[in-house]
Design an enzyme around this catalytic site. Sequence first.
Site, PDB file in Angstrom:
ATOM      1  N   GLN A 158       1.097  -1.391   3.315  1.00 45.75           N
ATOM      2  CA  GLN A 158       1.542  -1.605   2.296  1.00 45.75           C
ATOM      3  C   GLN A 158       1.056  -2.128   1.666  1.00 45.75           C
ATOM      4  O   GLN A 158       1.450  -2.239  -0.045  1.00 45.75           O
ATOM      5  CB  GLN A 158       2.000  -3.407   3.351  1.00 45.75           C
ATOM      6  CG  GLN A 158       1.732  -4.435   2.612  1.00 45.75           C
ATOM      7  CD  GLN A 158       2.762  -5.249   1.999  1.00 45.75           C
ATOM      8  OE1 GLN A 158       3.423  -5.347   2.324  1.00 45.75           O
ATOM      9  NE2 GLN A 158       3.341  -4.916   0.826  1.00 45.75           N
ATOM     10  N   GLU A 198       9.757  -0.377  -6.739  1.00 48.42           N
ATOM     11  CA  GLU A 198       9.914  -1.356  -6.571  1.00 48.42           C
ATOM     12  C   GLU A 198       9.536  -2.160  -7.784  1.00 48.42           C
ATOM     13  O   GLU A 198       8.324  -2.571  -7.643  1.00 48.42           O
ATOM     14  CB  GLU A 198       9.411  -2.413  -5.652  1.00 48.42           C
ATOM     15  CG  GLU A 198       9.981  -3.724  -5.480  1.00 48.42           C
ATOM     16  CD  GLU A 198       9.581  -4.263  -4.229  1.00 48.42           C
ATOM     17  OE1 GLU A 198      10.146  -5.313  -3.779  1.00 48.42           O
ATOM     18  OE2 GLU A 198       8.891  -3.759  -3.250  1.00 48.42           O
ATOM     19  N   TRP A 221       7.330 -13.229   0.135  1.00 49.43           N
ATOM     20  CA  TRP A 221       8.076 -13.197  -1.476  1.00 49.43           C
ATOM     21  C   TRP A 221       9.292 -13.849  -0.993  1.00 49.43           C
ATOM     22  O   TRP A 221       9.258 -13.742  -2.300  1.00 49.43           O
ATOM     23  CB  TRP A 221       8.262 -11.726  -0.536  1.00 49.43           C
ATOM     24  CG  TRP A 221       6.834 -11.330  -0.609  1.00 49.43           C
ATOM     25  CD1 TRP A 221       6.405 -10.057  -2.065  1.00 49.43           C
ATOM     26  CD2 TRP A 221       6.178 -10.225   0.743  1.00 49.43           C
ATOM     27  NE1 TRP A 221       5.011  -9.174  -0.828  1.00 49.43           N
ATOM     28  CE2 TRP A 221       5.026  -9.087  -0.113  1.00 49.43           C
ATOM     29  CE3 TRP A 221       6.380 -10.733   1.792  1.00 49.43           C
ATOM     30  CZ2 TRP A 221       4.430  -8.953   0.873  1.00 49.43           C
ATOM     31  CZ3 TRP A 221       5.503 -10.181   2.740  1.00 49.43           C
ATOM     32  CH2 TRP A 221       4.071  -8.896   2.673  1.00 49.43           C
TER      33      TRP A 221
END
Length: 429
Positions: A152, A213, A315
Amino acid sequence: MLDLIVRRANLPDGRTGIDIAVKDGRIVETATAIGTAAAREIDATGRLVTPPFIDIHFHMDATLSLGLPRLNTSGTLLEGIALWGELKPILTQEAVLERALRYCDLAVAQGLLAVRTHVDVCDDRLLAVEALLEAKKRVAPYLDLQLVAFPQDGYYRSPTAVANLERALDMGVDVVGGIPHFERTMADGAASVRALCEIAEKRGLLVDMHCDESDDPWSRHIEALTAETVRLGLQGRVTGSHLTSMHSFDNYYASKLIALMAEANMRVISNPLINITIQGRHDTYPKRRGMTRVPELKAAGLTVAFGQDCTMDPWYSLGHADMLEVAHMGLHVAQLTGLDAMRGCFESVTTAPATIFGLEGYGLEAGCNADFVVLDARDPIEAIRLKANRLAVVRRGNVIAEGPPRVSTLSIEGRPARVAAAEYAPRLG
């Protein structure tokens, strides 16, 4: 004597009045008017029976953690990552496992019987990896769980991610993940793509990278991922998830890239709920939609699936394991409103992710696993429109969840006493 038979079902391919016969956890026959008796019958009465829904992109280590230790006030991807960084030190293996199991309960109730989840490997304790490996064992009788080793905080940007990712794979994690656009430089991102694909090639594993992204039209790591796929002979084994920067590419470059992706047999996962929410945050107006080029990728012959990505976590504050909600959003954002295109959105949460996942025995034909869902809708388009109730969820021939049809009673003079949403659609050709 059969174990189970479903009578008078509609199938996603358009067949109607079909019986589905089940014995010993498998479908033994799919035909009209099967005469054999069964220990249990389900009368679908013209309702849709579909293979189970599949969420091909999720973060189960973070799910149901909304509000811990605080909320994402900006709604941005970067604050979400920062918030996850604040949460990681106070995570416990027991809490991650309990939230994962609770989420799987919700998933099963929604007919969602297979999930690919990314699990963060940047915590040196790897407690989330241990928790989700345990969850995988516990839910195996009723849900297929596939884990992706996900750095991550960046494969190179996080000081111990290189070693931790290898440790996670040694522990039994299934898929190699990455996040090249979060590295400190574009060069580091490209280098991470190369290294991670080489690990997958050496170990014989699949690849699924969070890729581009971003709203940045110069975030082009999918190009590097495509090139590494061809160089290492990984065609059909590599997935690019999100790919939201493609919404900002110029059309000439996009047309060249999509052709190269098709040559590499790349898999693509879009996450409509999250992409439309997180992307375009720096835009005033006009504001970009934030989803990758789904129609163009499909037209090029690529396998494109939709994922849920997040549910009640740093998120995304919403979500409830409903893949029809995901398909509904994808249909709208990508303007996939033709009849075939809408049916394709249903495939993007069923057959397309099954291909990417590598599920064996998926489908409704003889020999397939007896895993399917009876929906309160007549066809895939109606299922998306209604986000149809799940009337029955079957796993290996056993009914593991049931729900009522969506019916309301009216008390209005001169009008019907009963209103069922599934009975309102005009008949289309």
